[in-house]
Scaffold this active site. Structure first.
Site, PDB file in Angstrom:
ATOM      1  N   ASN A   1     -10.101   0.123   1.547  1.00 17.96           N
ATOM      2  CA  ASN A   1      -8.652   0.173   1.371  1.00 17.96           C
ATOM      3  C   ASN A   1      -8.322  -0.189  -0.087  1.00 17.96           C
ATOM      4  OD1 ASN A   1      -5.909  -0.328   1.312  1.00 17.96           O
ATOM      5  ND2 ASN A   1      -5.875  -1.530   3.208  1.00 17.96           N
TER       6      ASN A   1
ATOM      7  N   CYS B   1       0.822  -1.221   0.000  1.00 20.00           N
ATOM      8  CA  CYS B   1       0.000   0.000   0.000  1.00 20.00           C
ATOM      9  C   CYS B   1       0.854   1.268   0.000  1.00 20.00           C
ATOM     10  CB  CYS B   1      -0.922   0.012   1.207  1.00 20.00           C
ATOM     11  SG  CYS B   1      -1.970  -1.433   1.309  1.00 20.00           S
TER      12      CYS B   1
ATOM     13  N   HIS C   1      -2.704   6.930   4.280  1.00 20.68           N
ATOM     14  CA  HIS C   1      -3.239   5.744   3.618  1.00 20.68           C
ATOM     15  C   HIS C   1      -4.597   5.418   4.243  1.00 20.68           C
ATOM     16  CE1 HIS C   1      -3.848   1.814   2.100  1.00 20.68           C
ATOM     17  NE2 HIS C   1      -3.361   1.153   3.135  1.00 20.68           N
TER      18      HIS C   1
HETATM   19  O1  UT7 Z   1      -3.190  -1.528   3.877  1.00 18.41           O
HETATM   20  C1  UT7 Z   1      -2.685  -2.302   4.912  1.00 18.41           C
HETATM   21  C2  UT7 Z   1      -3.575  -3.465   5.087  1.00 18.41           C
HETATM   22  N1  UT7 Z   1      -4.280  -3.731   6.218  1.00 18.41           N
HETATM   23  C3  UT7 Z   1      -4.698  -3.002   7.262  1.00 18.41           C
HETATM   24  O2  UT7 Z   1      -4.450  -1.854   7.420  1.00 18.41           O
HETATM   25  C4  UT7 Z   1      -5.532  -3.729   8.258  1.00 18.41           C
HETATM   26  C5  UT7 Z   1      -5.148  -3.450   9.674  1.00 18.41           C
HETATM   27  N2  UT7 Z   1      -6.037  -4.135  10.599  1.00 18.41           N
HETATM   28  C6  UT7 Z   1      -7.324  -3.738  10.806  1.00 18.41           C
HETATM   29  O3  UT7 Z   1      -7.786  -2.774  10.225  1.00 18.41           O
HETATM   30  C7  UT7 Z   1      -8.136  -4.487  11.836  1.00 18.41           C
HETATM   31  O4  UT7 Z   1      -7.298  -5.376  12.539  1.00 18.41           O
HETATM   32  C8  UT7 Z   1      -9.331  -5.293  11.206  1.00 18.41           C
HETATM   33  C9  UT7 Z   1     -10.383  -4.328  10.708  1.00 18.41           C
HETATM   34  C10 UT7 Z   1      -8.825  -6.177  10.090  1.00 18.41           C
HETATM   35  C11 UT7 Z   1      -9.970  -6.173  12.279  1.00 18.41           C
HETATM   36  O5  UT7 Z   1     -10.415  -5.385  13.359  1.00 18.41           O
HETATM   37  P1  UT7 Z   1     -10.099  -5.822  14.861  1.00 18.41           P
HETATM   38  O6  UT7 Z   1     -10.735  -4.839  15.738  1.00 18.41           O
HETATM   39  O7  UT7 Z   1      -8.594  -5.972  14.952  1.00 18.41           O
HETATM   40  O8  UT7 Z   1     -10.861  -7.179  14.967  1.00 18.41           O
HETATM   41  P2  UT7 Z   1     -10.286  -8.656  15.257  1.00 18.41           P
HETATM   42  O9  UT7 Z   1      -9.465  -9.125  14.102  1.00 18.41           O
HETATM   43  O10 UT7 Z   1      -9.639  -8.637  16.616  1.00 18.41           O
HETATM   44  O11 UT7 Z   1     -11.594  -9.495  15.311  1.00 18.41           O
HETATM   45  C12 UT7 Z   1     -12.570  -9.299  16.322  1.00 18.41           C
HETATM   46  C13 UT7 Z   1     -13.707 -10.250  16.089  1.00 18.41           C
HETATM   47  C14 UT7 Z   1     -13.279 -11.708  15.854  1.00 18.41           C
HETATM   48  O12 UT7 Z   1     -14.204 -12.533  16.501  1.00 18.41           O
HETATM   49  P3  UT7 Z   1     -13.861 -13.206  17.914  1.00 18.41           P
HETATM   50  O13 UT7 Z   1     -12.618 -13.990  17.683  1.00 18.41           O
HETATM   51  O14 UT7 Z   1     -13.659 -12.046  18.865  1.00 18.41           O
HETATM   52  O15 UT7 Z   1     -15.065 -14.019  18.185  1.00 18.41           O
HETATM   53  C15 UT7 Z   1     -13.423 -11.880  14.359  1.00 18.41           C
HETATM   54  O16 UT7 Z   1     -13.707 -13.199  14.001  1.00 18.41           O
HETATM   55  O17 UT7 Z   1     -14.429  -9.877  14.910  1.00 18.41           O
HETATM   56  C16 UT7 Z   1     -14.611 -11.010  14.072  1.00 18.41           C
HETATM   57  N3  UT7 Z   1     -14.674 -10.534  12.682  1.00 18.41           N
HETATM   58  C17 UT7 Z   1     -15.825 -10.130  12.111  1.00 18.41           C
HETATM   59  N4  UT7 Z   1     -17.073 -10.040  12.567  1.00 18.41           N
HETATM   60  C18 UT7 Z   1     -17.998  -9.579  11.729  1.00 18.41           C
HETATM   61  C19 UT7 Z   1     -13.649 -10.415  11.796  1.00 18.41           C
HETATM   62  N5  UT7 Z   1     -14.127  -9.924  10.628  1.00 18.41           N
HETATM   63  C20 UT7 Z   1     -15.451  -9.739  10.807  1.00 18.41           C
HETATM   64  C21 UT7 Z   1     -16.476  -9.262   9.971  1.00 18.41           C
HETATM   65  N6  UT7 Z   1     -17.736  -9.186  10.470  1.00 18.41           N
HETATM   66  N7  UT7 Z   1     -16.248  -8.837   8.707  1.00 18.41           N
END
Ligand code: UT7
Length: 326
Positions: A283, A114, A253
């Site tokens: 993104n 990115c 970004h």
């Molecule tokens: O350009 C560079 C590329 N990437 C990035 O910049 C991404 C950086 N990371 C992020 O933006 C965040 O980490 C995410 C948006 C990807 C995830 O947010 P988070 O607050 O870190 O959530 P998490 O991964 O800790 O997941 C929390 C919960 C999980 O469930 P459990 O394990 O707590 O039961 C996931 O399974 O949310 C669940 N989950 C979802 N729930 C509903 C993950 N994706 C989804 C979804 N809808 N789409």
């Protein structure tokens, strides 16, 4: 002799097809509420069949050239930053060179996740300053929808398609004041597309294993992003001798509103000086910074003489920042 390099014009383009969070609710186990609160994204643009990265790169480039009043024959260099080239080779930049009929330009693709556009901007600026030519086109373009696993809710809700472009030229006026780039391959495994190249060529096993799609450790990338956005911003500011409160517009970004807000807070940049369009596009990787830059310009958020701070991070891991006088 002109030894400064300025952005002469920007352009952008995105597919017409809009996919909202409510559309995604019908595709995977997710909700508009989860996506909005965790990422700030409300909708994204997704390419239709037959559209590819060069489709949007061309439209963005044509717009940037029009605004810059530069003809394609005047270009000495074309860089396309992308992780989703039309094909692994030839370079999408060469396909763009062909469509533009930019007969004098050297062309190549650049892959820095990115951060690709910021890397491209920095390289093009140094190429022109070093005597490589007078005009360069830098494009960030992606069709991430083609490499996203539409069965994986943890990634498919995040990404979108589009392109942004900037035409750079030698100038008497100050333009690109300073850039700062970095990388750490120690974090390569945090964000990758495992199969389809020399390590794991395409095979029935890689297809069955869904290895031709983006794999990401979201939490780890999040932590890295917040830290590096601040660090990269401070480094480029330090290089230029300008104070943070002189920045008129911060264009980070566009990956996640929580990352953007946290970086702005750490840097002490007030909300009204932060440009955000992640809610509309998600993104878009290499396209994110130039798409935001062009939209900010078109919205009248950038005036002549303004100081603009661009900062990106991404797969690699990579990071980069650029300080620009408009
Ligand atoms: O350009 C560079 C590329 N990437 C990035 O910049 C991404 C950086 N990371 C992020 O933006 C965040 O980490 C995410 C948006 C990807 C995830 O947010 P988070 O607050 O870190 O959530 P998490 O991964 O800790 O997941 C929390 C919960 C999980 O469930 P459990 O394990 O707590 O039961 C996931 O399974 O949310 C669940 N989950 C979802 N729930 C509903 C993950 N994706 C989804 C979804 N809808 N789409």
């Amino acid at each position: 002799m002109n030894t400064k390099v300025k952005i002469l014009g920007t352009g952008s383009s995105a597919p017409d097809q809009v996919i909202t969070n409510f559309d995604l609710e019908k595709m995977v186990d997710t909700t508009d509420e989860w996506i909005t609160t965790r990422t700030g994204i409300k909708e994204r643009r997704i390419a239709k069949e037959g559209e590819s990265t060069s489709t949007f790169a061309l439209l963005a480039a044509q717009r940037a050239l029009r605004v810059a009043r530069v003809s394609p024959e005047e270009l000495d260099l074309i860089i396309v930053a992308t992780v989703t080239p039309d094909m692994l080779f030839p370079a999408t930049a060469c396909l763009l060179q062909r469509e533009l009929k930019a007969s004098q330009a050297a062309s190549f693709d650049l892959e820095a996740g990115c951060t690709g556009f910021v890397y491209g901007l920095s390289l093009a600026e140094k190429y022109l300053r070093g005597g490589g030519g007078e005009r360069a086109l830098v494009v960030g373009a992606e069709t991430l929808s083609k490499i996203v696993d539409w069965q994986d809710r943890s990634t498919c809700v995040l990404f979108g398609d589009g392109a942004g472009a900037a035409v750079l030229g030698l100038s008497e006026e100050e333009g690109i004041i300073a850039t700062y780039l970095g990388s750490d391959g120690g974090g390569a495994h945090l964000l990758e597309l495992p199969a389809g190249c020399s390590r794991m060529p395409a095979s029935p096993d890689t297809i069955n294993g869904r290895l031709h799609y983006i794999k990401m450790n979201g939490n780890e990338v999040f932590k890295f992003a917040v830290k590096i956005m601040e660090e990269a911003s401070r480094e480029v500011i330090k290089k230029s001798g300008i104070a943070m409160d002189e920045i008129d517009l911060f264009i980070p970004h566009q990956a996640n509103i929580r990352i953007i807000n946290s970086a702005a807070k750490r840097l002490g940049i007030p909300e009204e000086r932060v440009f955000v369009n992640v809610h509309k596009y998600g993104n878009t990787s290499s396209a994110s910074v130039p798409l935001a830059l062009d939209e900010a310009y078109q919205d009248g958020r950038i005036k002549s003489g303004d100081l603009i701070l661009l900062v990106g991070f991404g797969a690699g891991l990579t990071w980069g920042s650029a300080l620009i006088r408009w």
